[in-house]
Design an enzyme around this catalytic site. Structure first.
Site, PDB file in Angstrom:
ATOM      1  CE  LYS A   1      -2.367  16.529  -9.971  1.00 42.31           C
ATOM      2  NZ  LYS A   1      -3.380  15.671 -10.846  1.00 42.31           N
TER       3      LYS A   1
ATOM      4  CG  ASP B   1      -4.697  12.680 -11.449  1.00 43.76           C
ATOM      5  OD1 ASP B   1      -3.536  12.213 -11.470  1.00 43.76           O
ATOM      6  OD2 ASP B   1      -5.276  13.442 -11.727  1.00 43.76           O
TER       7      ASP B   1
ATOM      8  CG  ASP C   1      -1.100   6.739   3.876  1.00 36.07           C
ATOM      9  OD1 ASP C   1      -1.068   5.686   4.552  1.00 36.07           O
ATOM     10  OD2 ASP C   1      -1.850   7.573   4.236  1.00 36.07           O
TER      11      ASP C   1
ATOM     12  CE1 TYR D   1       0.492   9.882   5.304  1.00 36.57           C
ATOM     13  CE2 TYR D   1       1.988   9.603   7.231  1.00 36.57           C
ATOM     14  CZ  TYR D   1       0.862   9.309   6.570  1.00 36.57           C
ATOM     15  OH  TYR D   1      -0.006   8.372   6.895  1.00 36.57           O
TER      16      TYR D   1
END
Ligand code: ATP
Length: 343
Positions: free
Chosen positions: A180, A214, A238, A128
């Site tokens: 991840k 995910d 986010d 980010y």
């Protein structure tokens, strides 16, 4: 935290862009009715900052927060693609607001009942930070886009410690680290690894587990009740905080706090919603709940609880709701009904 502060408490108010002035005006009205202890210094940022002061984050706004250490902020518009850098991100960096706290719980019975999840988002690093550039390819000067992310071990440690301390203070039992690390092995691997290290200091008090982002997104839809707190890197936080807002009825019901050692800035999770700006139909509850977090922060938790009680009564007993919650009330009608409940 600041129960011994002298009253009134100086605080910066940034009305913001789009629906920001509407929802912050509604919030001030309700805070007045509550007898909240803030003395506001009104400042600008975002598009409004550019229009009024030629900067999305004017020096006067920064100086005000440096002085008050406390702000309530309406949403700030960041143009997609070109244009100025996000004033939200600049504010977080300027005051080293490393922790983004985004709690959600069911206020309006809906698709899911009894949701109660606290998301802690690392606020300064990750993908980010948007260190991006283009590389020419053939005759296209923008043929390749490159993004570099960065997480420091110290930054990961600090946010993990914040999350675990929050859990202990608030009687939370489990933190799920979202990552991840199977693909982004360094960038999110360091986050996962550090969180597990920090967790050892809280053994027996707060449990830790982890999920790949995910899978976590899917599990949140299938069985959100398995989650107590989520500890997320910046970008995943986010995204998942909008998903959490969806579990409790949408962006109109989701507050957030940006916290650092020297300043705290409270805001709604939603953006400036340009599609409904100026129409008088924005739901001000997220902004009001953000003010509730601010009240708790300054040691006025009883006022925060009174505010939330009145919000529940207005939405559920009086059935006064803005259109995003299936009602017909305007921002003003809802706010007046809420003020009547406080009276
Ligand atoms: P950002 O990138 O800053 O998050 P965005 O445009 O992606 O901005 P929002 O501004 O949060 O997202 O708006 C997403 C959708 O939710 C829009 O359709 C908007 O009208 C709706 N929305 C957001 N906040 C509210 C609110 N307080 N009341 C009613 N609808 C809202």
């Amino acid at each position: 935290m600041s129960a011994h502060r002298a009253f009134p408490i100086p605080a910066t108010l940034i009305p913001g862009d789009g629906i920001g002035p509407e929802v912050t005006a509604a919030t001030l009205k309700v805070l007045d009715a509550l007898g909240a202890p803030f003395a506001w210094d009104i400042q600008h940022a975002g598009m409004t900052g550019i229009e009024r002061c030629g900067d999305a984050l004017p020096q006067t706004t920064l100086a005000s927060i440096r002085n008050t250490h406390l702000a309530l902020k309406g949403p700030l518009t960041t143009p997609i693609g070109g244009g100025f850098r996000s004033a939200n991100v600049r504010l977080r960096e300027a005051f080293a607001l490393y922790a983004n706290l985004r709690p959600v719980h069911t206020i309006v019975p809906g698709r899911y009942e009894n949701i109660d999840i606290v998301l802690v988002r690392e606020n300064l690093g990750g993908l980010y930070v948007a260190h991006e550039h283009y590389i020419p390819l053939g005759d296209d000067p923008h043929g390749v886009a490159v993004l570099t992310g960065m997480n420091t071990r110290e930054g990961c440690r600090r946010i993990a410690r914040y999350a675990f301390d929050y859990a202990v203070r608030n009687g939370r039992k489990k933190i799920t680290v979202v990552h991840k690390a199977n693909v982004l092995k360094a960038l999110t691997g360091i986050f996962l690894e550090t969180a597990h290290e920090v967790a050892r200091d809280y053994e027996g008090k707060v449990a830790i587990d982890d999920r790949i982002v995910d899978a976590c997104a899917m599990q949140l839809v299938l069985n959100p009740w398995q989650f107590d707190m989520l500890l997320c890197t910046n970008l995943f936080g986010d995204i998942l905080s909008d998903e959490l807002a969806g579990l409790v009825g949408g962006l109109g019901l989701a507050p957030g706090a940006n916290l650092g050692a020297d300043a705290a800035i409270f805001e709604a999770v939603h953006g400036s919603a340009p599609d409904i700006a100026g129409r008088g139909i924005a739901n001000p509850v997220s902004q009001m709940l953000a003010a509730g977090l601010m009240l708790e922060h300054v040691g006025a938790g009883e006022l925060a609880r009174q505010l939330e009680r009145a919000i529940r009564q207005t939405l559920n007993d009086d059935n006064v709701r803005t259109p995003d919650l299936g009602g017909h009330a305007s921002t003003a009608t809802f706010t007046d009904a809420l003020v009547a409940r406080l009276g």
